[in-house]
Scaffold this motif. Structure first.
Motif, PDB file in Angstrom:
ATOM      1  N   MET A  38      30.945  46.596  31.549  1.00 32.47           N
ATOM      2  CA  MET A  38      30.682  46.350  32.970  1.00 32.47           C
ATOM      3  C   MET A  38      30.643  44.843  33.207  1.00 32.47           C
ATOM      4  SD  MET A  38      27.876  49.354  33.764  1.00 32.47           S
ATOM      5  CE  MET A  38      26.714  48.792  32.522  1.00 32.47           C
ATOM      6  N   LYS A  39      31.786  44.266  33.535  1.00 37.55           N
ATOM      7  CA  LYS A  39      31.969  42.821  33.549  1.00 37.55           C
ATOM      8  C   LYS A  39      31.740  42.157  34.908  1.00 37.55           C
ATOM      9  CE  LYS A  39      33.089  42.443  29.216  1.00 37.55           C
ATOM     10  NZ  LYS A  39      32.182  41.718  28.277  1.00 37.55           N
ATOM     11  N   ASN A  40      31.081  42.847  35.812  1.00 37.47           N
ATOM     12  CA  ASN A  40      30.888  42.305  37.156  1.00 37.47           C
ATOM     13  C   ASN A  40      29.551  41.578  37.283  1.00 37.47           C
ATOM     14  OD1 ASN A  40      33.223  43.792  38.717  1.00 37.47           O
ATOM     15  ND2 ASN A  40      32.249  45.318  37.417  1.00 37.47           N
ATOM     16  N   ILE A  41      29.590  40.385  37.846  1.00 37.75           N
ATOM     17  CA  ILE A  41      28.362  39.646  38.142  1.00 37.75           C
ATOM     18  C   ILE A  41      28.188  39.609  39.654  1.00 37.75           C
ATOM     19  CG2 ILE A  41      27.193  37.419  38.044  1.00 37.75           C
ATOM     20  CD1 ILE A  41      28.374  36.988  35.320  1.00 37.75           C
ATOM     21  N   TYR A  42      27.120  40.200  40.102  1.00 34.83           N
ATOM     22  CA  TYR A  42      26.838  40.457  41.518  1.00 34.83           C
ATOM     23  C   TYR A  42      26.364  39.178  42.188  1.00 34.83           C
ATOM     24  CZ  TYR A  42      25.203  43.710  45.232  1.00 34.83           C
ATOM     25  OH  TYR A  42      25.017  44.408  46.387  1.00 34.83           O
ATOM     26  N   LEU A  43      27.188  38.650  43.112  1.00 31.42           N
ATOM     27  CA  LEU A  43      26.863  37.365  43.731  1.00 31.42           C
ATOM     28  C   LEU A  43      26.211  37.477  45.110  1.00 31.42           C
ATOM     29  CD1 LEU A  43      29.956  35.158  42.772  1.00 31.42           C
ATOM     30  CD2 LEU A  43      27.736  35.346  41.637  1.00 31.42           C
ATOM     31  N   SER A  44      26.167  38.668  45.693  1.00 34.66           N
ATOM     32  CA  SER A  44      25.519  38.830  47.008  1.00 34.66           C
ATOM     33  C   SER A  44      24.013  39.025  46.802  1.00 34.66           C
ATOM     34  CB  SER A  44      26.127  40.021  47.762  1.00 34.66           C
ATOM     35  OG  SER A  44      27.498  39.825  47.990  1.00 34.66           O
ATOM     36  N   LEU A  45      23.365  37.962  46.349  1.00 36.84           N
ATOM     37  CA  LEU A  45      21.980  38.082  45.898  1.00 36.84           C
ATOM     38  C   LEU A  45      20.998  38.344  47.035  1.00 36.84           C
ATOM     39  CD1 LEU A  45      21.866  35.296  43.161  1.00 36.84           C
ATOM     40  CD2 LEU A  45      22.280  37.743  42.898  1.00 36.84           C
ATOM     41  N   HIS A  46      21.363  37.992  48.263  1.00 38.52           N
ATOM     42  CA  HIS A  46      20.458  38.304  49.384  1.00 38.52           C
ATOM     43  C   HIS A  46      20.331  39.818  49.545  1.00 38.52           C
ATOM     44  CE1 HIS A  46      24.521  38.322  50.916  1.00 38.52           C
ATOM     45  NE2 HIS A  46      24.144  38.832  52.066  1.00 38.52           N
ATOM     46  N   LEU A  47      21.391  40.562  49.209  1.00 40.99           N
ATOM     47  CA  LEU A  47      21.327  42.023  49.285  1.00 40.99           C
ATOM     48  C   LEU A  47      20.460  42.580  48.157  1.00 40.99           C
ATOM     49  CD1 LEU A  47      25.076  42.783  50.101  1.00 40.99           C
ATOM     50  CD2 LEU A  47      23.156  42.569  51.691  1.00 40.99           C
ATOM     51  N   VAL A  48      20.517  41.946  47.004  1.00 39.45           N
ATOM     52  CA  VAL A  48      19.662  42.355  45.887  1.00 39.45           C
ATOM     53  C   VAL A  48      18.198  42.142  46.253  1.00 39.45           C
ATOM     54  CG1 VAL A  48      19.083  41.949  43.461  1.00 39.45           C
ATOM     55  CG2 VAL A  48      21.460  41.837  44.211  1.00 39.45           C
ATOM     56  N   LEU A  49      17.926  41.073  46.978  1.00 39.04           N
ATOM     57  CA  LEU A  49      16.547  40.810  47.399  1.00 39.04           C
ATOM     58  C   LEU A  49      16.047  41.924  48.311  1.00 39.04           C
ATOM     59  CD1 LEU A  49      14.142  38.866  47.313  1.00 39.04           C
ATOM     60  CD2 LEU A  49      15.123  37.714  49.310  1.00 39.04           C
ATOM     61  N   PHE A  50      16.895  42.383  49.231  1.00 41.62           N
ATOM     62  CA  PHE A  50      16.514  43.507  50.093  1.00 41.62           C
ATOM     63  C   PHE A  50      16.192  44.746  49.254  1.00 41.62           C
ATOM     64  CE2 PHE A  50      19.515  41.575  53.465  1.00 41.62           C
ATOM     65  CZ  PHE A  50      18.499  40.788  53.975  1.00 41.62           C
ATOM     66  N   MET A  51      17.026  45.017  48.256  1.00 38.63           N
ATOM     67  CA  MET A  51      16.796  46.171  47.388  1.00 38.63           C
ATOM     68  C   MET A  51      15.481  46.020  46.631  1.00 38.63           C
ATOM     69  SD  MET A  51      19.136  47.780  44.319  1.00 38.63           S
ATOM     70  CE  MET A  51      20.346  48.541  45.386  1.00 38.63           C
ATOM     71  N   ALA A  52      15.181  44.800  46.196  1.00 35.82           N
ATOM     72  CA  ALA A  52      13.925  44.554  45.487  1.00 35.82           C
ATOM     73  C   ALA A  52      12.730  44.860  46.390  1.00 35.82           C
ATOM     74  CB  ALA A  52      13.873  43.107  45.009  1.00 35.82           C
ATOM     75  N   PHE A  53      12.823  44.497  47.655  1.00 30.46           N
ATOM     76  CA  PHE A  53      11.760  44.813  48.609  1.00 30.46           C
ATOM     77  C   PHE A  53      11.610  46.323  48.764  1.00 30.46           C
ATOM     78  CE2 PHE A  53      11.535  40.428  49.717  1.00 30.46           C
ATOM     79  CZ  PHE A  53      10.360  40.250  50.435  1.00 30.46           C
ATOM     80  N   ALA A  54      12.740  47.027  48.910  1.00 31.00           N
ATOM     81  CA  ALA A  54      12.697  48.480  49.119  1.00 31.00           C
ATOM     82  C   ALA A  54      12.069  49.189  47.921  1.00 31.00           C
ATOM     83  CB  ALA A  54      14.103  49.013  49.377  1.00 31.00           C
TER      84      ALA A  54
END
Length: 425
Positions: free
Chosen positions: A113-129
């Protein structure tokens, strides 16, 4: 933590840092280092500015539409619920983001799985949820950080990897992949488009009479779409409601505008915002993809950047508009149905309808043509309404009234974790 939160809430800064490190590791010249870093930053900022323009028009339209048709309910807005709860769970979410990034890079280095997720603001939303879900189940802060970090870190590598089967058909290469908060919708829509569609009827090859040849120009088609929606809303709205929407756009200068000028200007502004965002996408991808190879060479050889889904919008502009309209229409239908089945009314999130609906249609079109685009965006509209309605009780303890998380990749994991981990409580 405040510095980390400020950083990830500014995606253009993250992109610039990645571009800078990538070029630095490639031992680029000083001139190339400066050019690549700042063009990446400018390109992504153009996307943000274009998105801000779109948001301003869509916010005014959403207010006008809701008041005109007397729609009252819960608003799915990631930004709003994060802002309302940042003091309560912001520090925990920031830790989750940090460890999730590390796990993502490790997975990209040591797995397929060679993908590095760069939309980190979306990851932050997921972390909140996920923090909210785990907290209401009674888990400690340490347990929340561990569980959510592992889950999200795996998601960051796995979701773009699975979607890659379909995104590479649209992109035409494996140079980059897609990171977004509705990947589950795009995957489902791609499969459904494949099963029920026909690739011979591509949305971008629609036969249009010469009398309507102007619709082949994406900017004109975009302007006309918003113009029609605004005209319909203004027909049913009262004069004070129209003035309220105009004040949102013009401020104190609203008194000097008439309704026709408001409709024409905002329709054109909407088209300008989308054009600017797409131009930024072109500038951004031209710089970040080659620069990222240097970053990957050091941290995760063979990795590819997973970037925002708006990079696909210029690949299929017809599908983008079709997806927006279909998703929005489905959400309106849900407003009529939900009271009769005991679900709370979810007010359509117009920006989510536009971005995720348009993207879903692009994926559906890639696997099933026009029919696939319709099916995929129909499914997306359902997910944008049904999932926030089902997850609303999970976020009750946050104390954020009238808002909830919007996107499928936040709501589906919330439901799964609540069910699975709730069995052990």
């Amino acid at each position: 933590m405040d510095i980390l939160l400020s950083l990830v809430k500014t995606p253009s800064v993250i992109i610039a840092i990645v571009a800078f490190l990538g070029l630095l590791f490639q031992k680029a010249t000083l001139s190339r280092l400066i050019t690549g870093t700042f063009l990446s930053f400018i390109g992504f900022t153009m996307i943000k500015v274009g998105g801000g323009i779109l948001m301003k028009v869509l916010t005014a339209f959403s207010s006008l539409f809701s008041h005109a048709f007397n729609i009252v309910g819960v608003v799915p807005s990631n930004e709003a619920i994060m802002a309302a709860t940042i003091d309560k769970i912001g520090a925990t979410a920031a830790l989750i983001l940090l460890f999730s990034m590390i796990i993502n890079i490790l997975l990209a280095r040591f797995t397929r799985m060679k993908n590095i997720y760069l939309s980190l603001h979306l990851v932050l939303f997921m972390a909140f949820a996920l923090t909210a879900v785990l907290a209401q189940l009674g888990y400690s802060v340490m347990s929340i950080v561990i569980i959510a970090s592992v889950f999200i870190g795996f998601y960051m590598a796995f979701a773009p990897h699975v979607l890659g089967r379909f995104s590479r058909k649209i992109i035409g290469s494996d140079e980059y992949s897609i990171s977004h908060a509705a990947i589950s919708s795009y995957i489902l829509g791609s499969y459904m488009g494949k099963w029920f569609g026909n690739t011979q009827h591509d949305t971008e090859h629609l036969e249009i009479s010469n009398r309507f040849d102007f619709l082949r120009e994406p900017n004109v088609a975009t302007l006309l779409t918003m113009l029609i929606l605004l005209v319909i809303s203004c027909i049913f709205a009262t004069q004070p409601q129209i003035k309220d929407a105009m004040v949102m756009v013009y401020g104190s200068g609203a008194a000097d505008k008439n309704v026709l000028i408001f409709i024409l200007e905002q329709s054109a502004t909407f088209a300008c915002g989308l054009y600017l965002a797409k131009a930024g996408v072109g500038l951004f991808t031209a710089e970040i993809v080659p620069a990222f190879k240097g970053f990957a060479k050091v941290f995760a050889p063979g990795a590819v950047p997973a970037v925002d889904v708006m990079v696909l919008f210029d690949k299929a502009p017809n599908a983008t508009l079709i997806g927006f309209l279909v998703s929005f229409l489905v959400e309106l239908i849900c407003i009529l149905i939900f009271p009769f089945i005991g679900l709370p009314i979810i007010v359509p999130g117009i920006m989510a309808s536009f971005i995720t609906g348009g993207a879903a249609a692009i994926f559906g079109n890639a696997t099933g043509g026009f029919r696939g685009a319709i099916v995929a965006s129909f499914i997306n509209g359902l997910l944008l309404c049904v999932l926030p309605a089902l997850t609303l009780p999970l976020f009750a303890d946050l104390g954020a009234k009238g808002v909830t998380f919007a996107d499928p990749d936040f709501t589906i994991p919330s439901l799964i974790l609540n069910f699975v981990l709730g069995l052990f409580k």
